[in-house]
Design a protein around this motif. Structure first.
Motif, PDB file in Angstrom:
ATOM      1  N   LEU A 116      -1.526   2.632  -6.684  1.00 35.46           N
ATOM      2  CA  LEU A 116      -2.385   1.817  -7.539  1.00 35.46           C
ATOM      3  C   LEU A 116      -1.550   0.662  -8.071  1.00 35.46           C
ATOM      4  CD1 LEU A 116      -5.205   1.574  -8.870  1.00 35.46           C
ATOM      5  CD2 LEU A 116      -4.299   2.893 -10.788  1.00 35.46           C
ATOM      6  N   SER A 117      -2.094  -0.538  -8.016  1.00 37.39           N
ATOM      7  CA  SER A 117      -1.367  -1.741  -8.435  1.00 37.39           C
ATOM      8  C   SER A 117      -0.165  -1.996  -7.549  1.00 37.39           C
ATOM      9  CB  SER A 117      -0.917  -1.623  -9.894  1.00 37.39           C
ATOM     10  OG  SER A 117      -0.521  -2.879 -10.385  1.00 37.39           O
ATOM     11  N   SER A 118      -0.292  -1.640  -6.275  1.00 37.69           N
ATOM     12  CA  SER A 118       0.801  -1.845  -5.320  1.00 37.69           C
ATOM     13  C   SER A 118       0.264  -2.544  -4.078  1.00 37.69           C
ATOM     14  CB  SER A 118       1.429  -0.505  -4.924  1.00 37.69           C
ATOM     15  OG  SER A 118       1.990   0.136  -6.041  1.00 37.69           O
ATOM     16  N   PRO A 119       0.496  -3.854  -3.948  1.00 40.02           N
ATOM     17  CA  PRO A 119       0.064  -4.571  -2.746  1.00 40.02           C
ATOM     18  C   PRO A 119       0.788  -4.052  -1.504  1.00 40.02           C
ATOM     19  CG  PRO A 119       0.568  -6.107  -4.523  1.00 40.02           C
ATOM     20  CD  PRO A 119       1.067  -4.767  -4.955  1.00 40.02           C
ATOM     21  N   LEU A 120       0.326  -4.497  -0.355  1.00 40.26           N
ATOM     22  CA  LEU A 120       0.813  -3.991   0.926  1.00 40.26           C
ATOM     23  C   LEU A 120       2.336  -4.024   1.058  1.00 40.26           C
ATOM     24  CD1 LEU A 120       0.243  -2.969   3.808  1.00 40.26           C
ATOM     25  CD2 LEU A 120       0.022  -5.373   4.504  1.00 40.26           C
ATOM     26  N   GLU A 121       2.949  -5.175   0.787  1.00 38.03           N
ATOM     27  CA  GLU A 121       4.395  -5.303   1.001  1.00 38.03           C
ATOM     28  C   GLU A 121       5.180  -4.356   0.101  1.00 38.03           C
ATOM     29  OE1 GLU A 121       5.914  -6.894   3.433  1.00 38.03           O
ATOM     30  OE2 GLU A 121       3.887  -7.352   4.131  1.00 38.03           O
ATOM     31  N   SER A 124       6.703   5.155   7.820  1.00 35.59           N
ATOM     32  CA  SER A 124       5.859   3.960   7.813  1.00 35.59           C
ATOM     33  C   SER A 124       4.404   4.428   7.732  1.00 35.59           C
ATOM     34  CB  SER A 124       6.072   3.150   9.091  1.00 35.59           C
ATOM     35  OG  SER A 124       5.168   2.065   9.161  1.00 35.59           O
ATOM     36  N   CYS A 125       3.660   3.909   6.757  1.00 36.02           N
ATOM     37  CA  CYS A 125       2.282   4.352   6.571  1.00 36.02           C
ATOM     38  C   CYS A 125       1.337   3.558   7.476  1.00 36.02           C
ATOM     39  CB  CYS A 125       1.857   4.184   5.111  1.00 36.02           C
ATOM     40  SG  CYS A 125       0.183   4.784   4.788  1.00 36.02           S
ATOM     41  N   GLY A 126       0.459   4.272   8.167  1.00 37.24           N
ATOM     42  CA  GLY A 126      -0.508   3.614   9.043  1.00 37.24           C
ATOM     43  C   GLY A 126      -1.933   3.948   8.656  1.00 37.24           C
ATOM     44  N   CYS A 127      -2.178   4.184   7.345  1.00 33.70           N
ATOM     45  CA  CYS A 127      -3.524   4.534   6.890  1.00 33.70           C
ATOM     46  C   CYS A 127      -4.469   3.336   7.027  1.00 33.70           C
ATOM     47  CB  CYS A 127      -3.486   5.025   5.438  1.00 33.70           C
ATOM     48  SG  CYS A 127      -3.149   3.730   4.218  1.00 33.70           S
ATOM     49  N   ASN A 128      -5.748   3.582   6.905  1.00 34.42           N
ATOM     50  CA  ASN A 128      -6.746   2.517   7.077  1.00 34.42           C
ATOM     51  C   ASN A 128      -6.580   1.402   6.059  1.00 34.42           C
ATOM     52  OD1 ASN A 128      -7.922   3.776   9.263  1.00 34.42           O
ATOM     53  ND2 ASN A 128      -9.429   4.883   8.031  1.00 34.42           N
ATOM     54  N   ARG A 129      -6.135   1.740   4.876  1.00 34.32           N
ATOM     55  CA  ARG A 129      -5.924   0.710   3.851  1.00 34.32           C
ATOM     56  C   ARG A 129      -4.811  -0.243   4.276  1.00 34.32           C
ATOM     57  NH1 ARG A 129      -3.844   1.941  -2.345  1.00 34.32           N
ATOM     58  NH2 ARG A 129      -3.616  -0.242  -3.017  1.00 34.32           N
ATOM     59  N   CYS A 130      -3.704   0.313   4.757  1.00 34.51           N
ATOM     60  CA  CYS A 130      -2.581  -0.529   5.185  1.00 34.51           C
ATOM     61  C   CYS A 130      -2.981  -1.401   6.381  1.00 34.51           C
ATOM     62  CB  CYS A 130      -1.373   0.340   5.534  1.00 34.51           C
ATOM     63  SG  CYS A 130      -0.567   1.072   4.086  1.00 34.51           S
ATOM     64  N   LYS A 131      -3.757  -0.824   7.299  1.00 27.66           N
ATOM     65  CA  LYS A 131      -4.209  -1.590   8.464  1.00 27.66           C
ATOM     66  C   LYS A 131      -5.123  -2.736   8.030  1.00 27.66           C
ATOM     67  CE  LYS A 131      -4.025   2.338  11.673  1.00 27.66           C
ATOM     68  NZ  LYS A 131      -4.840   3.327  12.438  1.00 27.66           N
ATOM     69  N   PHE A 132      -6.062  -2.440   7.135  1.00 24.16           N
ATOM     70  CA  PHE A 132      -7.001  -3.453   6.660  1.00 24.16           C
ATOM     71  C   PHE A 132      -6.272  -4.603   5.969  1.00 24.16           C
ATOM     72  CE2 PHE A 132      -9.239  -4.965   2.829  1.00 24.16           C
ATOM     73  CZ  PHE A 132     -10.285  -5.677   3.433  1.00 24.16           C
ATOM     74  N   SER A 175      -3.154  -5.437   6.177  1.00 28.06           N
ATOM     75  CA  SER A 175      -2.258  -6.127   7.100  1.00 28.06           C
ATOM     76  C   SER A 175      -3.020  -7.181   7.902  1.00 28.06           C
ATOM     77  CB  SER A 175      -1.610  -5.115   8.045  1.00 28.06           C
ATOM     78  OG  SER A 175      -0.723  -5.755   8.935  1.00 28.06           O
ATOM     79  N   LEU A 176      -4.200  -6.809   8.421  1.00 29.29           N
ATOM     80  CA  LEU A 176      -5.024  -7.757   9.180  1.00 29.29           C
ATOM     81  C   LEU A 176      -5.501  -8.896   8.291  1.00 29.29           C
ATOM     82  CD1 LEU A 176      -7.185  -5.273  11.305  1.00 29.29           C
ATOM     83  CD2 LEU A 176      -5.430  -6.853  12.155  1.00 29.29           C
ATOM     84  N   LEU A 177      -5.890  -8.562   7.072  1.00 30.33           N
ATOM     85  CA  LEU A 177      -6.386  -9.575   6.142  1.00 30.33           C
ATOM     86  C   LEU A 177      -5.285 -10.560   5.762  1.00 30.33           C
ATOM     87  CD1 LEU A 177      -9.081 -10.196   4.703  1.00 30.33           C
ATOM     88  CD2 LEU A 177      -8.192  -8.958   2.717  1.00 30.33           C
ATOM     89  N   SER A 178      -4.085 -10.031   5.564  1.00 31.55           N
ATOM     90  CA  SER A 178      -2.958 -10.879   5.178  1.00 31.55           C
ATOM     91  C   SER A 178      -2.569 -11.841   6.289  1.00 31.55           C
ATOM     92  CB  SER A 178      -1.764  -9.994   4.815  1.00 31.55           C
ATOM     93  OG  SER A 178      -0.645 -10.776   4.459  1.00 31.55           O
ATOM     94  N   VAL A 179      -2.603 -11.343   7.523  1.00 27.62           N
ATOM     95  CA  VAL A 179      -2.257 -12.194   8.672  1.00 27.62           C
ATOM     96  C   VAL A 179      -3.265 -13.331   8.813  1.00 27.62           C
ATOM     97  CG1 VAL A 179      -2.135 -12.251  11.188  1.00 27.62           C
ATOM     98  CG2 VAL A 179      -1.024 -10.394   9.935  1.00 27.62           C
TER      99      VAL A 179
END
Length: 541
Positions: free
Chosen positions: A371-376, A388-396, A398-402
């Motif tokens: 909570l209160s922790s952005p992707l990076e 390395s976490c590959g959960c749906n939140r991290c994937k989402f 990551s794609l949004l950031s790119v």
């Protein structure tokens, strides 16, 4: 101790005088609670008695009968001493051998029942106490043990636990004894890492998933930063020693600990059946030998800190720091979309659903603050944990950031420090442009929770931005919907209700209270069934 002096009496070895002397001294040591020394002398007595019985076979039935009665009692007393030292497997073997001689031996049945109770084998323990109760020597204590077995067996079968009365008493006295319980879960291969725990049916928020007793726990009060680090090192050393003793003392414990990961070659690990962790169903076969190097690797990967981001400790001074090993809970992997939390009660870890879980879904904890922790930031924390976490939140994210330079610039602005109200407004407006909809909104709100929290906690910022940003309730609902219940979300709702009361609102709405109680169930679980107890925990009483 006294064993050496008897070695000199080879000519009288096995004589009635020597056996009587050995038995008397062993019993004296037992009464003085000198367990190791009494075990040594009982072992000497047992070995000599067996030799005598063999030598007298077919010649003196009366003497053999007396020797067997003495042998039965000696085995029982050695079992008692071994049980006091937590050598459960050896104590059980002594009890079985004593009952082969006399299958209704009262003292042995009592000892065996207590050992089985300590191993969480409630129905087997109950059978021992039932048989013991038929003996004329039976006292009220046997009935007490029987009632305890029935209560714990019911808990183990139904998961019907309730800590409400203990909470309402202000946590007075020692923590309540709980049964080990395993709900609708199984161990399977995990896409996240190695093996994981999975739901076999739909699980509603707050529902109990499992209750497991620690193999060992170590606790202490930490001081300043420097002294605290030293204290933690001492605690870790003590913890390792306790686990080492536990795996040596008990075959089942060694087998369970052996099944845990060392962090290497995860894909090659065997998938244990969940029955291995059910005390009543577990066989008595030994686990593999554990050398210290492997044991240390297992503890490094699987030990849990009690007062963690996904855990709550009940009935304990907040300054305490605790670490322990709970075998089945160790199979739960990390996710930035966690769906489970745990409550620590004494030596037990009580795991429950922090949000609704679907059948087939992996059950996960948050190993660190999601909570209160952005992707990076989450990537950095995961790396520090060695994965390395590959959960749906991290994937989402990551794609949004790119795809969005705007997000990267926004996060850089957060690091420099910006007006929290403006930051929340920017995120909410940005989600419209980025076409973020539904539950995905909760993901970004969770990542930037810090600025949302700052706005909702500031009268000044709410006066300025209140009409331009979503209400606190809408944001809390969307965040808890994706990352589960969190104590900070709960605190936000509770404080909001208190402010309304202080502002002259005489009563809260039913919807507000229902929202708080639902989040409360997600944080503490349904083991707090009474509303008054939950309100006490939330500071509403």
């Amino acid at each position: 101790m006294g064993g050496e002096q008897f070695e000199q009496k080879e000519e009288t070895q096995g004589s009635p005088e020597l056996l009587q002397s050995l038995r008397s001294k062993a019993t004296e040591l037992l009464l003085r609670e000198e367990w190791e020394e009494s075990i040594q002398l009982y072992t000497k007595f047992i070995d000599l008695s067996r030799i005598q019985i063999t030598n007298l076979a077919g010649s003196d039935p009366d003497s053999i009968h007396k020797l067997k009665k003495s042998l039965c009692l000696a085995l029982c007393n050695r079992a008692e001493a071994r049980a006091r030292l937590h050598h459960s497997s050896e104590a059980m073997r002594d009890c079985e051998q004593a009952l082969e001689i006399e299958n209704t031996h009262f003292k042995t049945l009592l000892c065996k029942g207590k050992v089985l109770l300590g191993l969480s084998k409630y129905s087997s323990a109950l059978e021992c106490f039932k048989t013991a109760q038929l003996d004329p020597q039976a006292s009220e204590s046997v009935t007490v043990y029987m009632e305890k077995c029935k209560k714990l067996e019911f808990q183990a079968k139904t998961g019907a636990f309730d800590l409400s009365d203990w909470i309402l008493s202000g946590f007075r006295g020692i923590a309540p004894e709980l049964a080990e319980f395993i709900g609708s879960v199984e161990i399977k291969k995990s896409e996240a890492s190695g093996r994981g725990l999975f739901a076999t049916k739909n699980i509603v928020v707050g529902t109990l998933i499992l209750v497991t007793k620690g193999v060992a726990t170590e606790r202490g009060i930490l001081g300043s930063e420097e002294s605290g680090e030293k204290a933690q090192m001492v605690m870790w050393k003590n913890f390792v020693e306790e686990v080492t003793k536990s795996v040596r003392r008990c075959d089942r414990t060694r087998r369970l600990v052996s099944s845990l990961s060392t962090g290497e070659e995860e894909e090659k690990l065997e998938i244990p059946d969940i029955s291995l962790f059910r005390p009543e169903e577990a066989s008595e076969t030994c686990g593999e030998d554990l050398d210290m190097e492997k044991l240390l690797s297992i503890l490094d990967v699987n030990s849990l800190v009690e007062d963690a981001v996904s855990a709550k400790v009940l009935g304990k001074n907040k300054e305490y720091y605790g670490v322990g090993l709970w075998t089945l809970a160790s199979f739960m992997n990390h996710s930035c979309l966690p769906n489970a939390r745990r409550v620590h009660v004494g030596d037990y870890a009580v795991v429950h659903a922090s949000r609704d879980i679907k059948a087939g879904e992996e059950i996960t904890f948050a190993y660190f603050d999601v909570l209160s922790s952005p992707l990076e930031k989450r990537k950095e924390m995961a790396e520090s944990w060695g994965f390395s976490c590959g959960c749906n939140r991290c994937k989402f994210e990551s794609l949004l950031s790119v795809a969005n330079q705007e997000i990267r610039e926004f996060e850089m602005g957060l690091e420099r420090g910006v007006d929290a109200g403006n930051a929340v407004y920017t995120v909410e407006e940005g989600m419209k442009r980025w076409k973020v909809k539904g539950k995905d909104k909760g993901l970004l709100r969770a990542s930037y929770w810090g600025v949302y929290e700052e706005v909702y906690n500031s009268e000044r910022l709410m006066r300025r931005w209140g009409r331009k940003v979503p209400t606190m309730e809408v944001v809390v609902d969307s965040v808890s919907d994706v990352i589960g219940s969190d104590e900070r979300l709960l605190k936000m709702l509770v404080e909001g209700m208190k402010q309304k009361k202080n502002g002259g609102c005489s009563s809260s709405s039913i919807a507000e209270m229902e929202r708080i109680m639902k989040l409360g169930k997600g944080v503490y679980g349904k083991v707090v069934s009474k509303k008054k107890a939950m309100k006490t925990l939330l500071g509403l009483e």
